[in-house]
Design a protein around this motif. Structure first.
Motif, short mmCIF file in Angstrom:
data_model
loop_
_atom_site.label_atom_id
_atom_site.label_comp_id
_atom_site.label_asym_id
_atom_site.label_seq_id
_atom_site.Cartn_x
_atom_site.Cartn_y
_atom_site.Cartn_z
N ASP A 1 16.77 38.30 17.10
CA ASP A 1 17.88 38.59 16.20
C ASP A 1 17.60 39.75 15.24
N GLY A 2 16.45 40.41 15.42
CA GLY A 2 16.14 41.56 14.57
C GLY A 2 15.45 41.21 13.27
N LYS A 3 15.01 39.97 13.11
CA LYS A 3 14.32 39.55 11.89
C LYS A 3 13.16 38.61 12.25
N ILE A 4 12.09 38.74 11.49
CA ILE A 4 10.95 37.82 11.64
C ILE A 4 11.04 36.81 10.50
N THR A 5 11.27 35.57 10.83
CA THR A 5 11.40 34.53 9.82
C THR A 5 10.05 33.83 9.60
N ARG A 6 9.99 33.02 8.56
CA ARG A 6 8.77 32.25 8.30
C ARG A 6 8.46 31.33 9.47
N GLU A 7 9.50 30.72 10.02
CA GLU A 7 9.31 29.78 11.12
C GLU A 7 8.76 30.48 12.36
N GLU A 8 9.28 31.67 12.65
CA GLU A 8 8.81 32.41 13.82
C GLU A 8 7.36 32.86 13.63
N LEU A 9 7.06 33.35 12.44
CA LEU A 9 5.69 33.80 12.17
C LEU A 9 4.71 32.64 12.27
N ALA A 10 5.09 31.49 11.74
CA ALA A 10 4.23 30.31 11.80
C ALA A 10 4.00 29.88 13.25
N LYS A 11 5.05 29.96 14.06
CA LYS A 11 4.94 29.54 15.46
C LYS A 11 4.02 30.47 16.24
N VAL A 12 4.12 31.79 15.99
CA VAL A 12 3.28 32.75 16.70
C VAL A 12 1.82 32.59 16.28
N LEU A 13 1.59 32.44 14.98
CA LEU A 13 0.22 32.38 14.48
C LEU A 13 -0.47 31.06 14.79
N ASN A 14 0.28 29.97 14.69
CA ASN A 14 -0.32 28.65 14.89
C ASN A 14 -0.20 28.14 16.31
N GLY A 15 0.75 28.67 17.06
CA GLY A 15 0.94 28.23 18.43
C GLY A 15 1.24 26.75 18.50
N ASP A 16 0.64 26.10 19.47
CA ASP A 16 0.83 24.65 19.62
C ASP A 16 -0.34 23.86 19.03
N SER A 17 -1.13 24.54 18.19
CA SER A 17 -2.29 23.89 17.60
C SER A 17 -1.88 22.74 16.69
N VAL A 18 -2.59 21.63 16.82
CA VAL A 18 -2.32 20.48 15.97
C VAL A 18 -2.68 20.82 14.52
N GLN A 19 -3.78 21.54 14.37
CA GLN A 19 -4.22 21.95 13.05
C GLN A 19 -3.64 23.32 12.74
N GLU A 20 -2.89 23.43 11.66
CA GLU A 20 -2.30 24.71 11.30
C GLU A 20 -3.36 25.62 10.72
N LEU A 21 -3.58 26.76 11.40
CA LEU A 21 -4.54 27.73 10.91
C LEU A 21 -3.96 28.48 9.72
N PHE A 22 -2.65 28.68 9.73
CA PHE A 22 -1.97 29.37 8.64
C PHE A 22 -0.97 28.40 8.03
N GLY A 23 -1.23 27.95 6.80
CA GLY A 23 -0.36 27.01 6.12
C GLY A 23 0.94 27.66 5.67
N ALA A 24 1.87 26.82 5.21
CA ALA A 24 3.20 27.28 4.82
C ALA A 24 3.12 28.32 3.71
N ARG A 25 2.23 28.10 2.74
CA ARG A 25 2.12 29.04 1.62
C ARG A 25 1.59 30.39 2.07
N LYS A 26 0.62 30.39 2.99
CA LYS A 26 0.09 31.64 3.51
C LYS A 26 1.16 32.41 4.27
N ILE A 27 1.94 31.69 5.07
CA ILE A 27 3.01 32.32 5.82
C ILE A 27 4.04 32.94 4.88
N GLU A 28 4.41 32.18 3.86
CA GLU A 28 5.39 32.67 2.90
C GLU A 28 4.89 33.92 2.19
#
Length: 217
Positions: free
Chosen positions: A152-179
């Motif tokens: 859609d021409g924009k990178i959202t927090r949700e998209e960035l989190a999904k790319v960085l963390n993938g399907d990992s159970v443990q989030e390598l990049f937390g919500a605050r870091k993403i924000e």
């Protein structure tokens, strides 16, 4: 090398000592560019999102665009383990008659995105890519699309989190870091990064560039 039992299979280091592989695969000495240390140091000053974008982009570039960097990496990787230690980088700098920075270990640690203690091939490429390469419009767009999952021409927090963390159970990049990564680049304050903001980030030289929402003294 094809032996199924790992206890009797030769290690990669042992295989690389084979005379045949040394004859066939030993890279020729490749001189470092004069701005080698400058590029390493400059990478540390980039915003977190730019570091991540360059690392992702490094995996997408065709060989012809990074041929010289491939040769440099192989020449630096003296023991052939696929990573660069602080000692290997320091020795290469000294051999070129350059002076290693006092903070070399800190600089390499900032480039070491996965915290392995050494630089892998992708991390090395990310730090050494010439801006002339990644600021080409098509290359920059390809990097942007890695994160713009829905197109859609924009990178959202949700998209960035999904790319960085993938399907990992443990989030390598937390919500605050993403924000925070989004905020560093989001100039219009809409909570997302559009392509023009992304290009502005890629052309910047440091992470201290002011955000429109910030007061500039």
């Amino acid at each position: 090398m094809l032996t199924f039992d790992p206890t009797i299979r030769p290690s990669a280091e042992l295989v690389l000592m084979s005379p045949w592989l040394k004859f066939k695969g030993t890279p020729k000495s490749t001189p470092l560019s004069r701005d080698f240390v400058v590029r390493l140091s400059g990478f540390r000053a980039f915003s977190k999102l730019k570091k991540v974008a360059l690392t992702a982009l490094a995996q997408q570039l065709p060989d012809e665009k990074i041929d010289s960097l491939q040769k440099t990496f192989r020449a630096l990787d003296q023991n052939g383990d696929g990573t660069l230690s602080v000692e290997e980088v320091r020795e290469a700098i000294v051999q070129e008659g350059l002076k290693p920075p006092k903070a070399l270990e800190d600089i390499l640690q900032a480039i070491d995105c996965n915290g392995s203690g050494s630089l892998d091939y992708t991390e090395f490429l990310a730090a050494m890519l010439d801006q002339k390469v990644y600021m080409q419009r098509d290359v920059c767009w390809a990097a942007f699309r890695i994160f713009d999952l829905d197109g859609d021409g924009k990178i959202t927090r949700e998209e960035l989190a999904k790319v960085l963390n993938g399907d990992s159970v443990q989030e390598l990049f937390g919500a605050r870091k993403i924000e925070k990564m989004i905020e560093e680049v989001d100039k219009d304050g809409d909570g997302a990064v559009d392509f023009e903001e992304f290009c502005a980030m890629m052309s910047s030289k440091a992470s201290e560039a002011p955000n429109k929402r910030q007061k500039v003294s």
